[in-house]
Write an enzyme that holds these catalytic residues in place. Structure first.
Site, PDB file in Angstrom:
ATOM      1  N   ILE A   1      85.853   5.993  73.828  1.00 44.10           N
ATOM      2  CA  ILE A   1      85.316   5.238  74.965  1.00 44.10           C
ATOM      3  C   ILE A   1      83.816   5.492  75.013  1.00 44.10           C
ATOM      4  O   ILE A   1      83.369   6.646  74.989  1.00 44.10           O
ATOM      5  CB  ILE A   1      85.968   5.634  76.300  1.00 44.10           C
ATOM      6  CG1 ILE A   1      87.392   5.133  76.342  1.00 44.10           C
ATOM      7  CG2 ILE A   1      85.163   5.069  77.468  1.00 44.10           C
ATOM      8  CD1 ILE A   1      88.066   5.236  77.675  1.00 44.10           C
ATOM      9  N   ILE A   2      83.070   4.390  75.050  1.00 48.67           N
ATOM     10  CA  ILE A   2      81.618   4.452  75.213  1.00 48.67           C
ATOM     11  C   ILE A   2      81.310   3.967  76.625  1.00 48.67           C
ATOM     12  O   ILE A   2      81.786   2.899  77.030  1.00 48.67           O
ATOM     13  CB  ILE A   2      80.899   3.553  74.181  1.00 48.67           C
ATOM     14  CG1 ILE A   2      81.263   3.937  72.742  1.00 48.67           C
ATOM     15  CG2 ILE A   2      79.387   3.577  74.398  1.00 48.67           C
ATOM     16  CD1 ILE A   2      80.807   5.311  72.317  1.00 48.67           C
TER      17      ILE A   2
ATOM     18  N   ASP B   1      95.526  23.290  73.062  1.00 51.33           N
ATOM     19  CA  ASP B   1      96.511  22.453  72.373  1.00 51.33           C
ATOM     20  C   ASP B   1      95.986  22.073  70.987  1.00 51.33           C
ATOM     21  O   ASP B   1      94.961  21.399  70.870  1.00 51.33           O
ATOM     22  CB  ASP B   1      96.797  21.201  73.198  1.00 51.33           C
ATOM     23  CG  ASP B   1      97.946  20.376  72.655  1.00 51.33           C
ATOM     24  OD1 ASP B   1      98.302  20.529  71.470  1.00 51.33           O
ATOM     25  OD2 ASP B   1      98.480  19.557  73.422  1.00 51.33           O
TER      26      ASP B   1
ATOM     27  N   HIS C   1      86.156  -5.544  65.359  1.00 55.24           N
ATOM     28  CA  HIS C   1      85.073  -5.724  64.380  1.00 55.24           C
ATOM     29  C   HIS C   1      84.537  -4.362  63.905  1.00 55.24           C
ATOM     30  O   HIS C   1      84.352  -4.142  62.704  1.00 55.24           O
ATOM     31  CB  HIS C   1      83.947  -6.561  64.998  1.00 55.24           C
ATOM     32  CG  HIS C   1      82.724  -6.633  64.141  1.00 55.24           C
ATOM     33  ND1 HIS C   1      82.649  -7.415  63.009  1.00 55.24           N
ATOM     34  CD2 HIS C   1      81.521  -5.999  64.241  1.00 55.24           C
ATOM     35  CE1 HIS C   1      81.465  -7.261  62.446  1.00 55.24           C
ATOM     36  NE2 HIS C   1      80.763  -6.408  63.177  1.00 55.24           N
TER      37      HIS C   1
ATOM     38  N   HIS D   1      95.459  21.812  78.345  1.00 53.12           N
ATOM     39  CA  HIS D   1      95.314  21.260  77.003  1.00 53.12           C
ATOM     40  C   HIS D   1      94.188  21.877  76.177  1.00 53.12           C
ATOM     41  O   HIS D   1      94.074  21.565  74.992  1.00 53.12           O
ATOM     42  CB  HIS D   1      95.104  19.739  77.081  1.00 53.12           C
ATOM     43  CG  HIS D   1      96.324  19.017  77.505  1.00 53.12           C
ATOM     44  ND1 HIS D   1      97.268  18.560  76.617  1.00 53.12           N
ATOM     45  CD2 HIS D   1      96.784  18.686  78.732  1.00 53.12           C
ATOM     46  CE1 HIS D   1      98.242  17.968  77.280  1.00 53.12           C
ATOM     47  NE2 HIS D   1      97.973  18.040  78.572  1.00 53.12           N
TER      48      HIS D   1
ATOM     49  N   GLU E   1      93.632  17.268  89.389  1.00 51.54           N
ATOM     50  CA  GLU E   1      94.565  17.018  88.283  1.00 51.54           C
ATOM     51  C   GLU E   1      93.846  17.109  86.938  1.00 51.54           C
ATOM     52  O   GLU E   1      94.365  17.679  85.977  1.00 51.54           O
ATOM     53  CB  GLU E   1      95.190  15.631  88.450  1.00 51.54           C
ATOM     54  CG  GLU E   1      96.136  15.241  87.340  1.00 51.54           C
ATOM     55  CD  GLU E   1      96.647  13.818  87.501  1.00 51.54           C
ATOM     56  OE1 GLU E   1      97.548  13.458  86.722  1.00 51.54           O
ATOM     57  OE2 GLU E   1      96.145  13.061  88.356  1.00 51.54           O
TER      58      GLU E   1
ATOM     59  N   TYR F   1      86.059  -1.410  64.041  1.00 52.47           N
ATOM     60  CA  TYR F   1      87.080  -0.676  63.290  1.00 52.47           C
ATOM     61  C   TYR F   1      87.198  -1.197  61.862  1.00 52.47           C
ATOM     62  O   TYR F   1      87.301  -0.414  60.912  1.00 52.47           O
ATOM     63  CB  TYR F   1      88.432  -0.744  64.003  1.00 52.47           C
ATOM     64  CG  TYR F   1      88.420  -0.138  65.391  1.00 52.47           C
ATOM     65  CD1 TYR F   1      87.644   0.979  65.697  1.00 52.47           C
ATOM     66  CD2 TYR F   1      89.177  -0.681  66.414  1.00 52.47           C
ATOM     67  CE1 TYR F   1      87.629   1.531  66.961  1.00 52.47           C
ATOM     68  CE2 TYR F   1      89.180  -0.136  67.695  1.00 52.47           C
ATOM     69  CZ  TYR F   1      88.400   0.965  67.957  1.00 52.47           C
ATOM     70  OH  TYR F   1      88.398   1.509  69.220  1.00 52.47           O
TER      71      TYR F   1
END
Length: 167
Positions: A83-84, A48, A127, A45, A37, A129
């Site tokens: 994501i880290i 895209d 924090h 994508h 998938e 952000y």
């Protein structure tokens, strides 16, 4: 540390992330993706123009992913997601990667605003952000379902005129 476009050869790393309950709960998504998938989604994508996916890389190590999603060229806004990998958290990669993603959004894509959603209980992310300039724009009550419960989420945003990072 650098951002580079996601390549098909990166899919094994993405597969690991997308099947981690802990990781996907941060994105309020179900940890369920087959590798087949994932390959189909990549092929669908890759061209895209409403999204850009970047790998965060340091000395050839796969650190994580930064994505600009729902790029809207009329209203000039986009959602940013990051994501880290857990083994690299707490080392400054999130802040540096967000800044690079914002730099791309504002200076390359000419976005006016970049926004994100974050779980109200994710104090570390909030924090970071705030530190890079995002401001809270709203509080969504029980807006996302993850890990068997509904979660409140903050909507945070930053305008191009507020972005101070120089590449």
């Amino acid at each position: 540390m650098r951002l580079r476009p996601l390549e098909k050869s990166d899919l094994p790393y993405i597969y690991q992330q997308e099947n981690s309950r802990k990781v996907m709960a941060l994105w309020f998504e179900e940890p369920y993706t087959s590798f087949d998938e994932l390959q189909i989604l990549y092929d669908r994508h890759v061209l895209d123009q409403t999204e850009r996916r970047f790998v965060i890389e340091d000395h050839d190590d796969f650190i994580g992913v930064v994505e600009l999603m729902y790029i809207d060229n009329l209203h000039r806004n986009a959602e940013i997601q990051i994501i880290i990998n857990s083994e690299y958290q707490g080392q400054g990669y999130a802040q540096a990667s967000i800044l690079k993603g914002l730099d791309y959004a504002f200076k390359v894509l000419n976005m006016h605003k970049v926004y994100l959603y974050v779980d109200v209980s994710n104090a570390a992310a909030i924090h970071i952000y705030r530190k890079v300039g995002f401001v809270e724009e709203g509080h969504l009550r029980q807006h996302f379902f993850a890990e068997g419960a509904y979660h409140d989420s903050l909507v945070m945003g930053i305008l191009a005129t507020e972005f101070k990072h120089q590449s």
